[in-house]
Design a protein around this motif. Sequence first.
Motif, PDB file in Angstrom:
ATOM      1  N   UNK A 133      54.905  23.915  31.673  1.00 20.37           N
ATOM      2  CA  UNK A 133      55.245  25.303  31.982  1.00 20.37           C
ATOM      3  C   UNK A 133      53.998  26.191  31.943  1.00 20.37           C
ATOM      4  N   UNK A 134      53.138  25.959  30.928  1.00 17.63           N
ATOM      5  CA  UNK A 134      51.902  26.750  30.823  1.00 17.63           C
ATOM      6  C   UNK A 134      51.012  26.525  32.051  1.00 17.63           C
ATOM      7  N   UNK A 135      50.834  25.252  32.433  1.00 16.06           N
ATOM      8  CA  UNK A 135      49.977  24.951  33.588  1.00 16.06           C
ATOM      9  C   UNK A 135      50.590  25.524  34.865  1.00 16.06           C
ATOM     10  N   UNK A 136      51.919  25.471  34.979  1.00 18.24           N
ATOM     11  CA  UNK A 136      52.579  25.972  36.197  1.00 18.24           C
ATOM     12  C   UNK A 136      52.437  27.489  36.320  1.00 18.24           C
ATOM     13  N   UNK A 137      52.038  28.139  35.203  1.00 14.83           N
ATOM     14  CA  UNK A 137      51.851  29.596  35.249  1.00 14.83           C
ATOM     15  C   UNK A 137      50.373  29.975  35.140  1.00 14.83           C
ATOM     16  N   UNK A 138      49.518  28.979  35.325  1.00 11.75           N
ATOM     17  CA  UNK A 138      48.093  29.288  35.450  1.00 11.75           C
ATOM     18  C   UNK A 138      47.322  29.359  34.153  1.00 11.75           C
ATOM     19  N   UNK A 139      47.813  28.623  33.102  1.00 14.12           N
ATOM     20  CA  UNK A 139      47.109  28.719  31.831  1.00 14.12           C
ATOM     21  C   UNK A 139      46.728  27.394  31.207  1.00 14.12           C
ATOM     22  N   UNK A 140      46.136  27.490  30.009  1.00 16.11           N
ATOM     23  CA  UNK A 140      45.777  26.328  29.183  1.00 16.11           C
ATOM     24  C   UNK A 140      46.606  26.324  27.914  1.00 16.11           C
ATOM     25  N   UNK A 141      46.804  25.143  27.404  1.00 18.98           N
ATOM     26  CA  UNK A 141      47.647  24.946  26.226  1.00 18.98           C
ATOM     27  C   UNK A 141      46.760  24.418  25.114  1.00 18.98           C
ATOM     28  N   UNK A 142      46.608  25.222  24.049  1.00 17.01           N
ATOM     29  CA  UNK A 142      45.768  24.810  22.921  1.00 17.01           C
ATOM     30  C   UNK A 142      46.705  24.510  21.761  1.00 17.01           C
ATOM     31  N   UNK A 143      46.875  23.211  21.497  1.00 17.84           N
ATOM     32  CA  UNK A 143      47.913  22.763  20.569  1.00 17.84           C
ATOM     33  C   UNK A 143      47.297  22.401  19.223  1.00 17.84           C
TER      34      UNK A 143
END
Length: 571
Positions: free
Chosen positions: A287-297
Amino acid sequence: MKSPDALPAWFRDGKFGLFIHWGPYSILGGEWQGRNIEPGDIAEWIMLRFRIPVAEYRRIAGTFNPTKFDAREWVALAKAAGMRYLVFTAKHHDGFALYRSKVSSYNIVDATPFGRDPLKEISEACAEAGIILGVYYSHREDWDHPYAYGNTWDFSTSQSSLDTMDYPKLFQRYLEEKAIPQLKELLTNYGPIGIVWFDRGMYTPEQGRAFADLVHSLQPGCLVNGRVGHYEQELLGDYQSLTDNGMPCGGIEEYWESPQTLNDTWGYSRFDQNWKTPQVVIRKLVSVVSKGGNYLLNVGPTGEGVIPPSSVNILERVGEWMKRNGESLYGASSSPFPSEPPWGCCTAKGNRLYLHVFDWPADGILKLEGLRNAVNKACLLADPSVKMRVKRDTGGPISFGLPDKPPDAIDSIIVLETAGPPDIDPLVIRPADGGSLSLDYSSAATFGRAVKRSNRKGEEDQFHISKMKGPDDGVEWHVRIDAPGPYDVLITYAAIPGWEDGRFVVQSGRQTIRGSVRSTSGWFAYRTERIGRLDLSGQVETIVRLFPERPLDHSLMYFRSLELVPSGPPR
Ligand code: GLC
């Protein structure tokens, strides 16, 4: 703010990073003197939550001896999870340095029996594994320092507010004696640093800009995150940092990153077993990538240096999925569709669309609205030999005949090859029940320099449109008019003092409404005002646009929405 193309490929295309919160608070694991932090609370804040005196906290830090710490093991886990970068807490709010600092002896090498420099070992392990190293640095908040922001229970000279400095001169001394020289150490002694991840903002734009400039002067290729400046001031940094666990509702048009927890805390807590499932993590990443972002877990290792087994299990499962499906995320751009499909998400690469199906349709027919191109090929990513029947209902959605069973319960991906780059129908706004038309930032199409941006203040829906600085910058909507006639127009926006010279135009066909910007009480203090009437008679569809009347040396406003309310019998 860097444009997406100006961002390094490892960040823009890597999409996925590991956040590591580690420090003396990890020894306590959420408990001090028989008191536990509240469920759902963040354990790295235990010193502030229980107002632990500096002397006592320093005593606890002095027992830090993580003999099970293995940098290669941590980095290998990031790699196995499919992550491309790692951000390690070099200094958190408690002021303790997790590296050899000559600036302050309150560090893991000089103040503990451990005596090793974990940041050095992590930087070497990252270099070996091809993982980009980032460092987290709490530049304003330091509960160990008498002049910094935060510790009001030990020090009468500390700063007590996030908005104004009680003792500007003393705060400046903290910056010059500790924060700035430590940042120089981090950017000089540990090889290439990919990101400096600041936190909790800064008091003035000048102070925030000075930190960003220092990073760029010492390592021009190093990114500065969006928390370097005050959260309620103009955005500083190279990309936007969303609030903790923030998930934007619409596609933000500047590059962004969302820091997220695997349970509810960043620092280790024995009491927090509220772990997300691999499915939840994978779907959030998509979902994050589909909205143009990065996911820092995030992971929060224990005081011994062990990453909790639950975290390891989740990340290994995510890694298995990424091995099979990473193509649909790495290097992908956000969904070209104006709204999210009901069955999942979409990512794109050139004329390839990746349909991420979370909810496999029971009837085996998947519908896709709004794609104008012909589809040359449609198959499963998991097994490209499984081709889809493609049917287009005249003037309607495309439908795909799917296999009975989804190849992947978490996210089954269909790959489409379109004839030419994806060409998508614009979103058409339809009236709500009462007949009013709501034209907001998420349904808007921006043009020129105008961008959709979050205010990072945390409220889920607090996004707006900024950077309208001239008549070529603005927003527009395709509007369906079911009840032709007059409509009252209401605008909602925020504007800071000094923006009163801005004038805006609302246009529909040859009709225009002109108005002057009036400042509101703050960057995010939105106000709604009636600005006039549009006569939408004799038409079934129109394009409504909003833009500045003339060039400005600042943003016109922080725009939230236009409301068109029927104001008389339909004509
Ligand atoms: C918040 C918390 C901080 C944590 C950070 C992670 O700022 O205060 O403890 O490190 O979020 O995003």
